[in-house]
Write a protein that holds these residues in place. Structure first.
Motif, PDB file in Angstrom:
ATOM      1  N   ASN A   2       3.910   1.615   4.929  1.00 51.31           N
ATOM      2  CA  ASN A   2       3.843   2.171   3.580  1.00 51.31           C
ATOM      3  C   ASN A   2       4.045   3.677   3.557  1.00 51.31           C
ATOM      4  O   ASN A   2       3.663   4.380   4.486  1.00 51.31           O
ATOM      5  CB  ASN A   2       2.467   1.888   2.961  1.00 51.31           C
ATOM      6  N   LEU A   3       4.618   4.150   2.477  1.00 50.06           N
ATOM      7  CA  LEU A   3       4.637   5.582   2.223  1.00 50.06           C
ATOM      8  C   LEU A   3       3.281   5.977   1.662  1.00 50.06           C
ATOM      9  O   LEU A   3       2.551   5.131   1.122  1.00 50.06           O
ATOM     10  CB  LEU A   3       5.728   5.912   1.195  1.00 50.06           C
ATOM     11  N   ILE A   4       2.973   7.266   1.730  1.00 45.38           N
ATOM     12  CA  ILE A   4       1.666   7.709   1.218  1.00 45.38           C
ATOM     13  C   ILE A   4       1.561   7.458  -0.285  1.00 45.38           C
ATOM     14  O   ILE A   4       0.463   7.309  -0.825  1.00 45.38           O
ATOM     15  CB  ILE A   4       1.387   9.184   1.581  1.00 45.38           C
ATOM     16  N   PHE A   5       2.715   7.338  -0.950  1.00 47.56           N
ATOM     17  CA  PHE A   5       2.706   7.067  -2.391  1.00 47.56           C
ATOM     18  C   PHE A   5       2.372   5.614  -2.694  1.00 47.56           C
ATOM     19  O   PHE A   5       2.102   5.254  -3.829  1.00 47.56           O
ATOM     20  CB  PHE A   5       4.067   7.407  -2.992  1.00 47.56           C
ATOM     21  N   GLU A   6       2.441   4.773  -1.656  1.00 42.40           N
ATOM     22  CA  GLU A   6       2.213   3.341  -1.860  1.00 42.40           C
ATOM     23  C   GLU A   6       0.793   2.926  -1.478  1.00 42.40           C
ATOM     24  O   GLU A   6       0.474   1.752  -1.490  1.00 42.40           O
ATOM     25  CB  GLU A   6       3.241   2.530  -1.046  1.00 42.40           C
ATOM     26  N   PRO A  40       0.216  11.801  -4.393  1.00 40.47           N
ATOM     27  CA  PRO A  40      -0.661  10.738  -3.903  1.00 40.47           C
ATOM     28  C   PRO A  40      -2.053  10.836  -4.533  1.00 40.47           C
ATOM     29  O   PRO A  40      -2.532  11.929  -4.828  1.00 40.47           O
ATOM     30  CB  PRO A  40      -0.729  11.005  -2.406  1.00 40.47           C
ATOM     31  N   VAL A  42      -5.303   9.577  -3.168  1.00 40.30           N
ATOM     32  CA  VAL A  42      -5.867   8.935  -1.984  1.00 40.30           C
ATOM     33  C   VAL A  42      -7.175   9.587  -1.574  1.00 40.30           C
ATOM     34  O   VAL A  42      -7.426  10.758  -1.886  1.00 40.30           O
ATOM     35  CB  VAL A  42      -4.875   9.036  -0.800  1.00 40.30           C
ATOM     36  N   ILE A  47      -5.911   9.334   3.933  1.00 37.63           N
ATOM     37  CA  ILE A  47      -4.983  10.366   4.446  1.00 37.63           C
ATOM     38  C   ILE A  47      -5.044  10.380   5.967  1.00 37.63           C
ATOM     39  O   ILE A  47      -4.021  10.360   6.655  1.00 37.63           O
ATOM     40  CB  ILE A  47      -5.362  11.763   3.906  1.00 37.63           C
ATOM     41  N   HIS A  50      -3.364   7.330   7.430  1.00 41.20           N
ATOM     42  CA  HIS A  50      -1.908   7.344   7.198  1.00 41.20           C
ATOM     43  C   HIS A  50      -1.221   8.230   8.236  1.00 41.20           C
ATOM     44  O   HIS A  50      -0.252   7.824   8.888  1.00 41.20           O
ATOM     45  CB  HIS A  50      -1.631   7.866   5.790  1.00 41.20           C
TER      46      HIS A  50
ATOM     47  N   ILE B  83      -8.994  18.497   6.064  1.00 41.46           N
ATOM     48  CA  ILE B  83      -8.103  17.439   6.562  1.00 41.46           C
ATOM     49  C   ILE B  83      -6.750  18.008   6.983  1.00 41.46           C
ATOM     50  O   ILE B  83      -6.070  17.468   7.861  1.00 41.46           O
ATOM     51  CB  ILE B  83      -7.933  16.320   5.491  1.00 41.46           C
ATOM     52  N   GLN B 110       9.440  10.020   8.439  1.00 45.18           N
ATOM     53  CA  GLN B 110       8.774   9.576   7.208  1.00 45.18           C
ATOM     54  C   GLN B 110       8.002  10.729   6.575  1.00 45.18           C
ATOM     55  O   GLN B 110       7.985  10.882   5.352  1.00 45.18           O
ATOM     56  CB  GLN B 110       7.838   8.392   7.494  1.00 45.18           C
ATOM     57  N   GLU B 114       8.490  12.100   2.808  1.00 44.09           N
ATOM     58  CA  GLU B 114       7.389  12.258   1.853  1.00 44.09           C
ATOM     59  C   GLU B 114       7.339  13.693   1.317  1.00 44.09           C
ATOM     60  O   GLU B 114       7.095  13.917   0.128  1.00 44.09           O
ATOM     61  CB  GLU B 114       6.057  11.861   2.511  1.00 44.09           C
ATOM     62  N   ARG B 304      12.351  -1.170   6.824  1.00 52.07           N
ATOM     63  CA  ARG B 304      12.473   0.202   6.311  1.00 52.07           C
ATOM     64  C   ARG B 304      12.578   1.175   7.490  1.00 52.07           C
ATOM     65  O   ARG B 304      11.817   1.093   8.443  1.00 52.07           O
ATOM     66  CB  ARG B 304      11.235   0.523   5.484  1.00 52.07           C
ATOM     67  N   MET B 341      -0.941  18.641  -0.389  1.00 42.59           N
ATOM     68  CA  MET B 341      -0.687  18.054  -1.712  1.00 42.59           C
ATOM     69  C   MET B 341      -1.335  16.679  -1.830  1.00 42.59           C
ATOM     70  O   MET B 341      -1.833  16.313  -2.899  1.00 42.59           O
ATOM     71  CB  MET B 341       0.820  17.979  -1.986  1.00 42.59           C
ATOM     72  N   ALA B 342      -1.349  15.917  -0.729  1.00 41.97           N
ATOM     73  CA  ALA B 342      -1.998  14.605  -0.752  1.00 41.97           C
ATOM     74  C   ALA B 342      -3.501  14.772  -0.956  1.00 41.97           C
ATOM     75  O   ALA B 342      -4.132  14.031  -1.724  1.00 41.97           O
ATOM     76  CB  ALA B 342      -1.712  13.853   0.538  1.00 41.97           C
TER      77      ALA B 342
END
Lengths: 478, 450
Positions: A2-6, A40, A42, A47, A50, B83, B110, B114, B304, B341-342
């Protein structure tokens, strides 16, 4: 995966900031963002997991052997990281008054001085952020010099056909026409071709030594002389400095300016592609043109910045990738005058050790003593078995070894370029050689297995043509 | 001395013999005698880890670390979630290189994909590359994307960070491109001057606008974009990525290219680097983007997969015809920005942006009462310019004595201040009190007379 957006859910997040302790100022309507911002949502746990998964899907020097030719993937010492994390370096503003950053200035000055001694130069700037950025800066030095003398007819830069692609690209960015000269039979500069190429329009020559096939060009003094006699300057691409540091100096070979890669030779981590650092050094007659302000003064009376009126300007904001410099200085001080030549000697030893072992089966592009890296030519193997350099490289992936650099330099057709570095234990190299020799046999016995490799990586060979034809370059929300 | 060579002296002897050499000197006979360095390097002897740590700590201690920082100008002291450092310290990310072998580099690839997505989200653009050295070099590299045989002149607003203008000038010295700096008026781009300059130049290629600008002021970016487009030039915006969580995106302002420095997204101020430059553009200009770009595809089993893509633009294929010489990227800094950002999310980023802006407004009010009057009277983000009624050195020294890094003295004796969410009301009150003790204008309400 998965992407972090998923992953995550609407409304998840971390508790990071306190409530605002002053009255909140509202943005006027006409300035407010209208479109939705997808980022995201999350928890910290998500995090962490991931990125741990992503790390597991990444091969680094710390995971295993990484003999990627021309990239000097040596071990990155931990003490360097600890020093770069010191608050006194991390938490200092680039525009603080000089009196409050004497430590930073001393770091920069010491690094400039040590590099000057190793390269045989008189001055350095640490502003460039990468090797290609250093090339650009070095060529701007050459351009500044000719411009300053009013010598505007020098519009050409000579680059051997074996050079890295960044060399001609950097020359083009500096407005120069690129003159590509063929390499001689032995992989070195063809002196006659060079003599034919130089003239009143020659601004300079860009060269690595050892060159991109891993050989020390024995004619180096003659080469730099030919260019100088034509009125051009000589630029040393420090990509391969790890072979010669402490053994020979570009300044003594006749080079006028150089760049070095701190992320290669001086052990700072490559970080998946950066940040690096590409300091540029030069002989005294070029130093006034260096970018950025020069550091003057000394430790007793204090350091200060001084602008040079002839400076080319700046190639980057502020003072370069400072924390990368801190790491490199830590390394240089650790090795010192004994450790620096020891590192290069063992880098060259390890390369020759592997070269001789692999020559039992593989054809060497140039069958002679190499410096820190060597190039194998798989043309004959491919012709006979259909197995290419790419196939052998992909086969290596199943054995936990990062493949050598493929298809570079361009003058060798099925090239695999191996650079083990001085930090590899003998048994790691033995094992990699055994694997490569085994793959050679496999090419003869079971070429299909190699065409289909890798078999054990997290993905098989990706469809690169499809990726370029219909580019998907970001995730799209439904 | 320190050494990272694992093989013992005995092993080295054996290896030399196996490779066919009698000694290291024998092996190095491939270097001509006349260029060999025949003396030891004139450097100190190597150090043990304990010694080198002591030495470097000594140097770090020579720097003054301020408890609170009110200086920005391209380097912003924002909060960094824990983090972030935890993720970017992972050795695989730290010690990998450019993902040439996709099958064992899916993690790096990846993470870049992102990052590209998040930059496209922030800027509203269609495609982003995998980064530049910093915001200034990204800004400079937009010029060759816009210049062609018919469009030869690049324009930049004087409200841009002076260091960014200098880097653009240096790059243009290289490429022989004419760069014109257009004047400002009252702390904003002079729209009239822009209009007449572009209207009279059929060769105008692009105009670069910084938002918020160097003085912290918000430009009327949409209106400026219209002027630029009317003249047939490309509109390039340099933006603060944190501000984009609340202000109109470059796409909403009509930009063709958006660039900026990613430092506010989780990177420590670090005496100026490493930071990261981002660059995003429209689909129409995608093939003019320099640098690495990661694309999504599938592997031979339909899974993917991510790869470096659109490489026909790049130096290793195009050589002197490439769009740029850029070869590396600042991947670890991209990762830093992505994790930041996450962790912050859209709410967290907007909160950090709003708090930075609110605190700057509070500080400006306080400083005004202390006699440091606002120089400009327009909407601003987290930076602003005031007069300095006293010798700036006297003020800054007084602040320094209290562990406060004051604003940056800029042209004409004025000061560029900055606040972030890290600055507390208490810190600001202290700063204001020190400032008013110097001017003797404490607590009184003065209207600006400028």
């Amino acid at each position: 995966m998965n992407l972090i957006f998923e992953i995550g859910k609407e409304g998840r997040g971390l508790s990071l900031l306190p409530k605002c302790d002053v009255p909140v100022t509202d943005l006027p309507e006409n300035l407010k963002r209208q479109s939705e911002l997808h980022l995201p949502q999350v928890s910290e746990n998500e995090i962490s997991r991931h990125y741990t998964k992503l790390a597991q899907r990444t091969h680094g020097v710390n995971k295993g052997f990484y003999p990627l030719g021309s990239c000097t993937m040596k071990y990155n010492p931990k003490v360097n990281e600890e020093m770069a994390a010191l608050k006194g370096f991390r938490q200092v503003h680039p525009l603080q008054d000089e009196s409050t950053v004497q430590g930073s200035l001393e770091v920069i000055k010491m690094t400039e001085d040590i590099l000057s001694e190793i390269l045989g130069m008189d001055a350095f700037t640490l502003q460039p952020a990468a090797g290609a950025h250093g090339e650009f800066t070095g060529l701007l030095l050459i351009k500044s010099y000719h411009t300053d003398r009013g010598d505007t007819k020098r519009t050409k830069i000579i680059v051997p056909d074996s050079a890295h692609g960044t060399n001609p690209a950097s020359a083009a960015m500096c407005g120069y026409e690129v003159v590509s000269i063929p390499s001689a039979e032995d992989g070195c500069v063809d002196l006659d071709a060079l003599r034919d190429a130089v003239g009143e329009d020659t601004a300079g020559l860009m060269l690595t030594n050892p060159n991109t096939v891993g050989l020390f060009d024995k004619n180096i003094l003659e080469i730099t002389k030919i260019v100088h006699e034509a009125g051009g300057l000589c630029y040393y691409d420090g990509a391969n400095l790890n072979a010669v540091m402490g053994q020979a100096r570009p300044g003594d070979m006749g080079f006028d300016c150089v760049h070095v890669n701190l992320h290669k030779t001086f052990s700072t981590p490559h970080g998946g592609g950066g940040p690096g650092s590409g300091p540029v050094g030069c002989k005294a007659f070029l130093q006034d043109f260096l970018p950025g302000a020069r550091i003057k003064g000394n430790i007793e009376d204090g350091y200060y910045y001084e602008d040079s009126p002839k400076s080319m300007g700046s190639v980057k904001m502020f003072h370069g990738n400072f924390l990368v410099v801190v790491r490199a200085l830590t390394y240089m001080l650790t090795l010192g005058k004994e450790g620096i030549p020891e590192a290069s000697a063992n880098a060259v030893l390890n390369a020759n050790y592997m070269r001789v072992k692999l020559a039992k089966k593989y054809e060497m592009a140039y069958d002679t003593t190499c410096m820190h890296e060597f190039v194998m030519d798989l043309s004959e193997l491919k012709h006979r078995t259909g197995v290419s350099a790419l196939d052998v490289a992909k086969g290596l992936l199943d054995y936990g070894v990062h493949p050598p650099t493929m298809y570079f330099p361009l003058i060798v057709h099925e090239a695999l370029m191996v650079e083990p570095c001085e930090t590899e234990p003998r048994e790691v190299m033995d094992e990699a050689c055994d694997t490569l020799l085994e793959l050679y046999d496999l090419a003869e016995k079971d070429p299909e297995w190699l065409h289909a490799a890798p078999h054990n990586a997290v993905i098989g060979r990706p469809d690169e043509v499809g990726a370029a034809r219909k580019p998907v370059v970001k995730y799209t929300w439904e | 001395m320190g050494s990272y060579v694992p093989n013992t002296l005995k092993e080295r002897e054996e290896m030399l013999k196996e490779a066919g050499y009698t000694s290291f000197e024998d092996m190095f006979s491939c270097i001509p005698d006349e260029v060999k360095l025949k003396r030891p390097l004139n450097l100190p002897s190597g150090l043990s880890e304990l010694e080198v740590a002591r030495k470097m700590e000594e140097l770090a201690d020579m720097n003054v670390v301020f408890k609170s920082i009110f200086r920005g100008a391209g380097s912003y002291d924002h909060f960094i979630p824990a983090i972030v450092n935890s993720v970017i310290s992972k050795e695989e990310f730290l010690t990998a290189y450019t993902p040439y072998q996709a099958e064992i580099s899916q993690g790096i690839l990846q993470s870049i994909f992102e990052f590209q997505t998040m930059i496209c989200e922030l800027t509203g653009m269609d495609v982003a590359n995998a980064s530049h050295y910093d915001g200034a070099t990204a800004a400079a590299e937009t010029i060759p994307m816009c210049v062609d045989r018919k469009h030869k002149t690049a324009y930049v607003s004087a409200t841009t960070h002076p260091w960014v203008i200098q880097v653009m000038k240096t790059y243009c010295f290289g490429s022989n491109t004419k760069l014109v700096v257009l004047p400002s008026k009252d702390g904003l781009t002079d729209a009239q001057a822009l209009k007449s300059a572009l209207e009279t130049d059929p060769e105008a290629a692009c105009f670069y606008l910084q938002q918020p600008n160097f003085f912290g002021n918000f430009e009327d970016a949409e209106a400026i974009g219209e002027i630029v487009h009317a003249a047939g030039a490309k509109f390039v915006m340099g933006v603060n990525p944190l501000a984009l969580s609340i202000i109109k995106s470059p796409r909403e302002c009509g930009a063709d290219i958006a660039v900026g420095d990613g430092q506010p997204l989780g990177m420590p101020i670090s005496y100026g680097g490493p930071y990261v430059g981002f660059m995003a553009t429209t689909t129409a200009m995608m093939r003019k983007l320099p640098g690495r770009i990661v694309g999504e595809t599938t592997d031979d089993q339909g899974r993917r997969a991510f790869v470096l893509t659109l490489q026909a633009r790049e130096q290793h294929i195009r050589r002197e015809k490439a769009s740029s010489n850029i070869c590396s990227n600042q991947d670890l800094c991209c990762l830093t920005a992505s994790v930041y950002m996450a962790a912050m999310g859209k709410e967290g980023m907007a909160e950090a942006a709003r708090q930075s802006m609110s605190k700057a407004h509070y500080l400006r009010e306080g400083l005004k009462k202390a006699g440091f009057y606002p120089v400009f009277h327009t909407e601003f983000f987290n930076e602003f310019v005031t007069t300095c009624p006293v010798d700036d050195k006297e003020l800054l020294d007084a602040l320094e004595a209290e562990g406060i890094l004051g604003g940056l003295p800029i042209a004409d004796g004025s000061i560029l201040w900055c606040a972030t969410e890290k600055n507390t009301k208490e810190d600001m009150d202290k700063l204001i009190a020190i400032a008013s003790s110097i001017t003797g204008k404490g607590g009184l309400s003065y209207e600006s007379n400028i």
